[in-house]
Design an enzyme around this catalytic site. Structure first.
Site, PDB file in Angstrom:
ATOM      1  N   GLU A  49       9.804 -34.857   9.475  1.00 53.88           N
ATOM      2  CA  GLU A  49       9.429 -36.237   9.177  1.00 53.88           C
ATOM      3  C   GLU A  49       9.021 -36.958  10.453  1.00 53.88           C
ATOM      4  OE1 GLU A  49      11.191 -40.066   6.685  1.00 53.88           O
ATOM      5  OE2 GLU A  49      12.608 -38.690   7.617  1.00 53.88           O
ATOM      6  N   LYS A 128       6.456 -41.116   0.443  1.00 52.57           N
ATOM      7  CA  LYS A 128       7.906 -41.200   0.237  1.00 52.57           C
ATOM      8  C   LYS A 128       8.227 -42.179  -0.878  1.00 52.57           C
ATOM      9  CE  LYS A 128      12.055 -41.570   3.166  1.00 52.57           C
ATOM     10  NZ  LYS A 128      12.466 -41.783   4.584  1.00 52.57           N
ATOM     11  N   CYS A 170      12.800 -36.743   3.050  1.00 48.12           N
ATOM     12  CA  CYS A 170      14.082 -37.253   3.527  1.00 48.12           C
ATOM     13  C   CYS A 170      14.944 -37.879   2.430  1.00 48.12           C
ATOM     14  CB  CYS A 170      13.848 -38.232   4.676  1.00 48.12           C
ATOM     15  SG  CYS A 170      15.324 -38.504   5.705  1.00 48.12           S
TER      16      CYS A 170
END
Length: 301
Positions: A49, A128, A170
């Protein structure tokens, strides 16, 4: 769920990378490590990331690139072009970690992961979905939504020789519904570039990877930045690959390294044959979260 989700064995690598303030240097360093992984036989390579920049809300606007309309110019998106070249030069599938993205039309910033094929063509983009907004008193406070906007799609990417992977970023790993939908739509692996911190990392990083793997009986790969205690955000590290029975196949420590292993459809099939969750679910008792999913970006085949 399909029992033929991974067509043939493939070597998968996670590159635990240390990145600093110099984007050009970060891209060059990433390219060198991708070449190392490819030379070692990995055909699917994953970066961490925010690999092209420091991680933090204060950095996202300065490092953000304009990705749309695709294909962006080199000036608009140097990281896009660098990732495309890494994939093409090494003849690999590359999950390009994530980079900050700016959408000039919507005037919004995103945390975006780009997936490229061995010919350097963009195969998929994941924004995301779940933003990292947490407050643990005395430990860590972070609010991505101060700068970033959330994506709204589950991302499935078809790799023609192998099958379908799911890519998320994440904090997305904490939400089992996303993983369930991806697995039931045929993904053989959930791939998460991520940057857990020194509070949540020891508690949940490995646990979440194992949970998503055993719940869905597929492989899970989580790729972290290397830890830099001089940075404003300290990543946990410990990039790892977990098999469909939640066995940790390989795990890094906190320093720069490459973790890699071969993954196989036979392992997925054996796990599902021995513990047949797919035929034992009780959708008469609870809802199948994958039954209606209008916001799913299907494989690019």
């Amino acid at each position: 769920m399909s029992s033929h989700v991974l067509r043939k064995p493939v070597k998968l690598a996670c590159i635990q990378l240390a990145s600093g303030a110099d984007k050009t240097k970060n891209l060059r360093h990433a390219a060198s490590q991708v070449a190392v992984a490819a030379k070692g036989g990995s055909k699917i390579v994953v970066l961490p990331e925010c690999f092209n920049s420091p991680y933090g809300c204060q950095y996202f606007p300065d490092y953000a690139e304009t990705l749309l309309p695709s294909r962006p110019t080199l000036d608009q998106a140097p990281s896009y072009h660098a990732l495309s070249a890494m994939a093409a030069d090494n003849k690999i599938y590359l999950v390009g970690g994530s980079i900050p993205e700016f959408d000039p039309e919507a005037k919004k910033y995103y945390n975006a992961s780009l997936v490229f094929g061995p010919d350097g063509v963009l195969l998929g983009t994941h924004r995301k979905v779940h933003l990292f907004d947490i407050d643990i008193p005395g430990k860590i406070t972070f609010k991505e939504s101060d700068v970033l906007s959330p994506g709204n799609k589950i991302t499935l990417v078809d790799l023609p020789e192998y099958g379908t992977i799911a890519v998320a970023i994440c904090y997305d790993v904490r939400f089992p519904e996303l993983a369930m939908i991806a697995a039931r739509k045929g993904a053989f692996a959930l791939i998460y570039p991520g940057a857990f911190n020194l509070t949540t990392g020891p508690l949940h990083w490995k646990l979440l990877a194992q949970a998503r793997a055993v719940d869905n009986q597929i492989y899970v790969a989580m790729c972290s930045p290397a830890r830099d205690m001089s940075a404003s955000y300290n990543a946990w590290g410990h990039s790892l690959i977990v098999d469909p029975l939640a066995k940790v196949l390989v795990e890094a420590e906190e320093k720069e390294t490459i973790v890699e292993c071969e993954i196989s459809g036979d392992v997925i099939r054996e796990a599902r044959r021995n513990i047949p969750l797919g035929t034992q679910r009780r959708f008469d008792v609870y809802t199948d979260v994958s039954a209606r999913e209008p916001q799913c970006e299907e494989p690019n085949s």
